[in-house]
Design a protein around this motif. Structure first.
Motif, PDB file in Angstrom:
ATOM      1  N   UNK A 288       0.803  -1.210   0.000  1.00 21.48           N
ATOM      2  CA  UNK A 288       0.000   0.000   0.000  1.00 21.48           C
ATOM      3  C   UNK A 288       0.843   1.270   0.000  1.00 21.48           C
ATOM      4  N   UNK A 289       2.145   1.143  -0.266  1.00 23.73           N
ATOM      5  CA  UNK A 289       3.037   2.294  -0.298  1.00 23.73           C
ATOM      6  C   UNK A 289       3.291   2.655  -1.754  1.00 23.73           C
ATOM      7  N   UNK A 290       3.691   3.874  -2.006  1.00 25.72           N
ATOM      8  CA  UNK A 290       4.001   4.293  -3.362  1.00 25.72           C
ATOM      9  C   UNK A 290       3.819   5.791  -3.489  1.00 25.72           C
ATOM     10  N   UNK A 291       3.956   6.292  -4.695  1.00 29.97           N
ATOM     11  CA  UNK A 291       3.765   7.703  -4.934  1.00 29.97           C
ATOM     12  C   UNK A 291       5.041   8.488  -5.091  1.00 29.97           C
ATOM     13  N   UNK A 292       6.209   7.801  -5.078  1.00 32.14           N
ATOM     14  CA  UNK A 292       7.476   8.505  -5.206  1.00 32.14           C
ATOM     15  C   UNK A 292       7.804   8.868  -6.656  1.00 32.14           C
ATOM     16  N   UNK A 293       7.103   8.291  -7.607  1.00 29.99           N
ATOM     17  CA  UNK A 293       7.425   8.518  -9.027  1.00 29.99           C
ATOM     18  C   UNK A 293       6.161   8.818  -9.832  1.00 29.99           C
ATOM     19  N   UNK A 294       5.522   9.970  -9.592  1.00 25.98           N
ATOM     20  CA  UNK A 294       4.302  10.300 -10.354  1.00 25.98           C
ATOM     21  C   UNK A 294       4.538  10.406 -11.850  1.00 25.98           C
ATOM     22  N   UNK A 295       5.786  10.669 -12.267  1.00 28.64           N
ATOM     23  CA  UNK A 295       6.097  10.761 -13.692  1.00 28.64           C
ATOM     24  C   UNK A 295       5.817   9.454 -14.432  1.00 28.64           C
ATOM     25  N   UNK A 296       5.764   8.346 -13.699  1.00 24.15           N
ATOM     26  CA  UNK A 296       5.533   7.058 -14.352  1.00 24.15           C
ATOM     27  C   UNK A 296       4.123   6.942 -14.919  1.00 24.15           C
ATOM     28  N   UNK A 297       3.223   7.808 -14.491  1.00 26.60           N
ATOM     29  CA  UNK A 297       1.877   7.797 -15.090  1.00 26.60           C
ATOM     30  C   UNK A 297       1.913   8.216 -16.559  1.00 26.60           C
ATOM     31  N   UNK A 298       2.989   8.861 -16.953  1.00 24.52           N
ATOM     32  CA  UNK A 298       3.102   9.342 -18.340  1.00 24.52           C
ATOM     33  C   UNK A 298       3.927   8.394 -19.216  1.00 24.52           C
ATOM     34  N   UNK A 299       4.289   7.238 -18.679  1.00 18.35           N
ATOM     35  CA  UNK A 299       5.010   6.247 -19.484  1.00 18.35           C
ATOM     36  C   UNK A 299       4.151   5.778 -20.648  1.00 18.35           C
ATOM     37  N   UNK A 300       4.754   5.684 -21.824  1.00 15.20           N
ATOM     38  CA  UNK A 300       4.068   5.213 -23.023  1.00 15.20           C
ATOM     39  C   UNK A 300       5.017   4.322 -23.811  1.00 15.20           C
TER      40      UNK A 300
ATOM     41  N   UNK B  72      10.423   1.314  -8.033  1.00 12.12           N
ATOM     42  CA  UNK B  72      10.783   2.658  -8.484  1.00 12.12           C
ATOM     43  C   UNK B  72       9.817   3.706  -7.947  1.00 12.12           C
ATOM     44  N   UNK B  73       8.612   3.285  -7.629  1.00 10.16           N
ATOM     45  CA  UNK B  73       7.608   4.201  -7.077  1.00 10.16           C
ATOM     46  C   UNK B  73       7.694   4.302  -5.556  1.00 10.16           C
ATOM     47  N   UNK B  74       8.727   3.704  -4.981  1.00 11.40           N
ATOM     48  CA  UNK B  74       8.975   3.907  -3.568  1.00 11.40           C
ATOM     49  C   UNK B  74       8.646   2.752  -2.657  1.00 11.40           C
ATOM     50  N   UNK B  75       8.199   1.608  -3.191  1.00 10.04           N
ATOM     51  CA  UNK B  75       7.844   0.482  -2.323  1.00 10.04           C
ATOM     52  C   UNK B  75       9.088  -0.342  -1.976  1.00 10.04           C
ATOM     53  N   UNK B  76       9.107  -0.804  -0.745  1.00  6.57           N
ATOM     54  CA  UNK B  76      10.200  -1.644  -0.249  1.00  6.57           C
ATOM     55  C   UNK B  76       9.797  -3.103  -0.440  1.00  6.57           C
ATOM     56  N   UNK B  77      10.262  -3.712  -1.541  1.00 10.84           N
ATOM     57  CA  UNK B  77       9.815  -5.051  -1.928  1.00 10.84           C
ATOM     58  C   UNK B  77      11.001  -5.963  -2.198  1.00 10.84           C
ATOM     59  N   UNK B  78      10.767  -7.251  -2.057  1.00 12.52           N
ATOM     60  CA  UNK B  78      11.717  -8.264  -2.501  1.00 12.52           C
ATOM     61  C   UNK B  78      11.680  -8.278  -4.031  1.00 12.52           C
ATOM     62  N   UNK B  79      12.822  -8.116  -4.725  1.00 12.77           N
ATOM     63  CA  UNK B  79      12.789  -8.108  -6.193  1.00 12.77           C
ATOM     64  C   UNK B  79      12.453  -9.470  -6.801  1.00 12.77           C
ATOM     65  N   UNK B  80      12.506 -10.533  -6.004  1.00 16.34           N
ATOM     66  CA  UNK B  80      12.233 -11.871  -6.522  1.00 16.34           C
ATOM     67  C   UNK B  80      10.739 -12.080  -6.743  1.00 16.34           C
ATOM     68  N   UNK B  81      10.403 -12.687  -7.873  1.00  7.14           N
ATOM     69  CA  UNK B  81       9.033 -13.130  -8.150  1.00  7.14           C
ATOM     70  C   UNK B  81       9.071 -14.625  -8.450  1.00  7.14           C
ATOM     71  N   UNK B  82       7.943 -15.281  -8.380  1.00  2.11           N
ATOM     72  CA  UNK B  82       7.890 -16.716  -8.668  1.00  2.11           C
ATOM     73  C   UNK B  82       8.255 -16.984 -10.120  1.00  2.11           C
ATOM     74  N   UNK B  83       7.888 -16.059 -11.017  1.00  2.00           N
ATOM     75  CA  UNK B  83       8.217 -16.232 -12.434  1.00  2.00           C
ATOM     76  C   UNK B  83       9.726 -16.180 -12.652  1.00  2.00           C
ATOM     77  N   UNK B  84      10.409 -15.309 -11.912  1.00  2.00           N
ATOM     78  CA  UNK B  84      11.880 -15.242 -12.006  1.00  2.00           C
ATOM     79  C   UNK B  84      12.523 -16.492 -11.400  1.00  2.00           C
ATOM     80  N   UNK B  85      11.968 -16.971 -10.298  1.00  2.00           N
ATOM     81  CA  UNK B  85      12.471 -18.200  -9.698  1.00  2.00           C
ATOM     82  C   UNK B  85      12.383 -19.360 -10.688  1.00  2.00           C
TER      83      UNK B  85
END
Length: 434
Positions: free
Chosen positions: A6-18, A92-105
């Motif tokens: 539920x954290x985020x909001x550090x990179x509002x510029x990402x809303x303009x990604x295309x 990148x938007x400010x969340x403190x997460x484990x970079x590992x995902x099951x798909x990467x595993x």
């Protein structure tokens, strides 16, 4: 559930990604990360993540050709990179997460099962991190106008990627080593090692080979490769390939698991030759089938043919069938071995007819059928359910766009049309912007 959801909001510029060009972003079965990114940044930013993943996978395979020929590995990699980019976007938007995902595993487990080495896997991680982070930094540099805000955002991105690279590499290494220890003692690993020895032309004890594989190398062989866009489970994929070989009319099938998302198979073919299976493989499964080849040399040759088809289909348009025979695309596998040269060839031969839009697709299809059916207007009209005059009109339109008469250009025209049908937008020209 990943920490920091539920954290985020550090990179509002990402809303303009295309994305830089239209991307088909699958929203039918979205992961938690995908749902969060879609909700937070919108469809265009979600599509950008797909483009980033495609760019990164292409760079990895170009830089490490030793893995490019591995059946099914491209699909596993793409699945892992798409998940990784979505996780990166949250970080990148400010969340403190484990970079590992099951798909990467799954990518780490897949490397271990294929007998690939840890050093190669870590190199692909390094390349992937470099390419993906460059895409973020490039986007931030364009989308953030304020110099101080832009510098802060780029510095934060560099911190995120450097920190996650170290942690991610360590976790992938642990998963790889655990899977390799388990896999190396399995019966499947022994069978795959024996098959790889045969394919490499190494001397193999025939009695041991018979015990491990129980397969007759002296017969007439058909080879097949099956792979999945997801992770079907090797048992299910192997069972599907066994059924496929049976439907082709091959006896005494030999099927081996290759990683998590692929299986190799062979069968002995009688004098009746191959049958065409009555049904397609299940959705999400693709099968490449070789021609029939004789003896031990034919065993390896047939496998190479099936693998050539699999490599071709990695880049194929989504309209391609789920089962493809080498005999039907043999020329295309030769022409498409160098994708850049294939692109120049198609565009040079087709001219304006190479534009990727509906009108040109319609003209290319009619012209392809016209050439395939010995320039029979009546046959093409029946196949396409159109009037004969329409066929003639479309052929003349195509000739105008190509700048040559069909009769004068046929030698190069048919291969160019074949590549356009199979590879689609990868060799075609983007339509002009409005």
């Amino acid at each position: 559930m990943p920490k920091g959801r539920d954290v985020g909001g550090a990179a509002p510029w990402m809303r303009r990604l295309r994305p830089s060009q239209p991307v088909v972003a699958d929203t039918s079965a979205m992961s938690e990360d995908a749902l969060i990114i879609y909700d937070r940044f919108g469809l265009e930013a979600f599509a950008w993540s797909f483009e980033n993943a495609e760019t990164t996978v292409a760079a990895i395979f170009e830089s490490t050709p030793s893995i490019a020929a591995e059946a099914g590995l491209h699909s596993i990699f793409m699945r892992g990179l798409r998940a990784s980019v979505l996780r990166e976007m949250r970080m990148a938007d400010g969340e403190d997460l484990d970079p590992m995902t099951e798909e990467c595993a799954d990518v780490a487990r897949d490397f271990a099962r294929r007998g690939l080495d840890l050093t190669t896997m870590l190199e692909t991680i390094r390349i992937g991190s470099r390419v993906s982070s460059a895409e973020y930094i490039r986007a931030a540099s364009v989308l953030i106008e304020d110099p101080e805000e832009r510098a802060d955002a780029i510095a934060r991105l560099m911190d995120v990627f450097f920190g996650s690279l170290v942690r991610f590499s360590a976790e992938m290494s642990d998963i790889f080593e655990a899977e390799r220890s388990r896999w190396d003692t399995s019966r499947s690993a022994e069978r795959l090692a024996m098959v790889n020895s045969l394919l490499a032309g190494r001397a193999v004890d025939r009695r041991r080979m018979s015990d491990v594989l129980n397969y007759d190398l002296d017969g007439r062989h058909v080879a097949a490769v099956a792979w999945s866009a997801g992770t079907e489970g090797t048992a299910r994929l192997g069972a599907l390939l066994t059924a496929e070989l049976d439907a082709l009319g091959a006896n005494d099938p030999l099927v081996v698991d290759v990683g998590l998302g692929a299986a190799w198979g062979w069968g002995v073919v009688t004098d009746r030759g191959l049958s065409v299976p009555p049904t397609d493989p299940p959705v999400g499964i693709s099968v490449a089938v070789s021609q029939v080849r004789q003896g031990r040399a034919g065993f390896a040759r047939a496998h190479r043919e099936a693998m050539k088809v699999e490599q071709l289909l990695k880049f194929a348009a989504p309209t391609m069938p789920r089962r493809v025979f080498h005999a039907d695309v043999e020329l295309a596998t030769l022409l498409a071995s160098d994708l850049e040269s294939a692109r120049y060839f198609v565009r040079g031969q087709l001219g304006q007819l190479a534009v990727d839009d509906e009108r040109m697709e319609r003209l290319r299809t009619t012209l392809w059928l016209y050439l395939e059916n010995e320039r029979s207007v009546a046959t093409v009209a029946n196949l396409q359910f159109i009037a004969r005059n329409t066929v003639t009109y479309r052929v003349k339109q195509a000739e105008t766009l190509i700048g040559r008469r069909v009769e004068d250009a046929r030698l190069n025209l048919q291969p160019a049309l074949l590549l356009a049908r199979i590879l689609g937008r990868r060799v075609l020209t983007e339509p002009p912007s409005d």
